[in-house]
Design an enzyme around this catalytic site. Structure first.
Site, PDB file in Angstrom:
ATOM      1  N   LYS A 158      -3.883   1.630  -0.347  1.00 17.78           N
ATOM      2  CA  LYS A 158      -4.546   2.121   0.852  1.00 17.78           C
ATOM      3  C   LYS A 158      -3.778   3.323   1.346  1.00 17.78           C
ATOM      4  CE  LYS A 158      -6.306  -2.191   2.555  1.00 17.78           C
ATOM      5  NZ  LYS A 158      -6.618  -2.911   3.765  1.00 17.78           N
ATOM      6  N   ASP A 178       0.841  -1.197   0.000  1.00 16.43           N
ATOM      7  CA  ASP A 178       0.000   0.000   0.000  1.00 16.43           C
ATOM      8  C   ASP A 178       0.880   1.253   0.000  1.00 16.43           C
ATOM      9  OD1 ASP A 178      -0.912  -0.917   3.313  1.00 16.43           O
ATOM     10  OD2 ASP A 178       0.662   0.484   2.754  1.00 16.43           O
ATOM     11  N   MET A 196      -3.209   8.768  12.231  1.00 18.55           N
ATOM     12  CA  MET A 196      -4.277   9.089  11.276  1.00 18.55           C
ATOM     13  C   MET A 196      -5.082  10.284  11.786  1.00 18.55           C
ATOM     14  SD  MET A 196      -5.599   5.241  10.410  1.00 18.55           S
ATOM     15  CE  MET A 196      -5.591   4.697  12.103  1.00 18.55           C
TER      16      MET A 196
END
Ligand SMILES: C[S@@+](CC[C@H](N)C(=O)[O-])C[C@H]1O[C@@H](n2cnc3c(N)ncnc32)[C@H](O)[C@@H]1O
Length: 251
Positions: A58, A37, A173
């Site tokens: 991703k 990813d 995140m």
């Protein structure tokens, strides 16, 4: 192909191939197919010279390839006798959906192993010289996701409870929702002057650290045009780091 098919979920660490484990590097060398990813660095390609590399796209937990499709892809290739390496950033079991992938593969009867990686939660601060625990300063640390899954407009975490913790907070995140998270922590009792470090692109060529405080975080992120990936470190350990460890400092 190398005998019976199988899948190795390999933690890539923060991105610099030097920070991959020896076992992870060995699995890449054995691989027929590498599914990687965005945050699992392409710089690792030379370690898997005979494998096909396939981007499964991703980024910050937003899947551009459906998880079921990805699971079926791994099952299909392993069933054909291939050694598939699923290369995931950091550690596969830290906000990486590695657990779901292991379950899907096990249910399909595919042999699967997990090769742990350095999680960016602690590796990125370490690269910036920030100890996540420090005697007399922080005796625990908590890793929290700042990501909101689609369909969840509110922050899912009990930020009042998080704010009451005395140790270091490591937010993953969390760049996009940082202003809301800072507000929630302030509302929960954390002081505006609490030191914050935002470690961006840890171990990558563009690595930098932005220093801030909880009260000024939103403005500082905007001013410095901070983009993911980053680890936001909240707590007094930020003040322990020696300035020479920072690649970039507040002016
Ligand atoms: C989907 S989570 C995966 C976490 C990963 N499994 C781990 O253990 O580090 C993605 C988040 O990891 C963090 N991250 C990944 N690579 C990073 C890097 N090189 N520097 C700083 N943070 C990084 C960011 O918080 C990013 O939003």
């Amino acid at each position: 192909m190398t005998g019976a098919g199988r899948v190795s979920l390999v933690g890539a660490g923060p991105g610099d191939p030097d920070l991959l484990t020896l076992r992870g590097a060995r699995r890449l060398g054995e691989a027929d197919l590498v599914l990687y990813d965005a945050l699992a660095s392409e710089r690792m390609r030379p370690l898997a010279p005979r494998a096909r590399w396939f981007y499964v796209g991703k980024r910050a937990c937003r899947n551009s390839i459906d998880q079921d499709v990805l699971n079926r892809l791994m099952i299909k290739h392993a069933s054909r006798g291939r050694h598939v390496v699923r290369l995931k950033c950091g550690d596969p079991f830290v906000f990486g959906r590695g657990g779901e992938e292991v379950l899907a593969l096990s249910d399909a009867g595919v042999p699967v192993e997990v090769v742990p990686g350095l999680s960016t939660a602690t590796a990125a601060p370490a690269l910036a010289g920030i100890p996540v625990t420090h005697r007399g300063v922080a005796h625990d640390f908590t890793v929290v996701s700042g990501h909101l899954p689609p369909g969840h407009p509110d922050l899912l975490t009990d930020w009042d409870a998080v704010a009451r913790l005395h140790g270091t907070l490591l937010l993953m995140m969390a760049v996009e929702n940082a202003p809301a998270i800072a507000d929630a922590l302030l509302a929960g009792g954390r002081k505006p002057e609490t030191p914050v470090a935002v470690v961006c692109d840890g171990s990558m060529p563009g690595e930098r650290t932005v220093l801030s405080t909880l009260g000024s975080l939103a403005g500082d992120l905007e001013r410095d045009e901070v983009q993911p990936p980053a680890i936001i470190v909240v707590g007094d350990v930020v003040a322990v780091a020696r300035p020479e460890h920072y690649n970039d400092r507040r002016g």
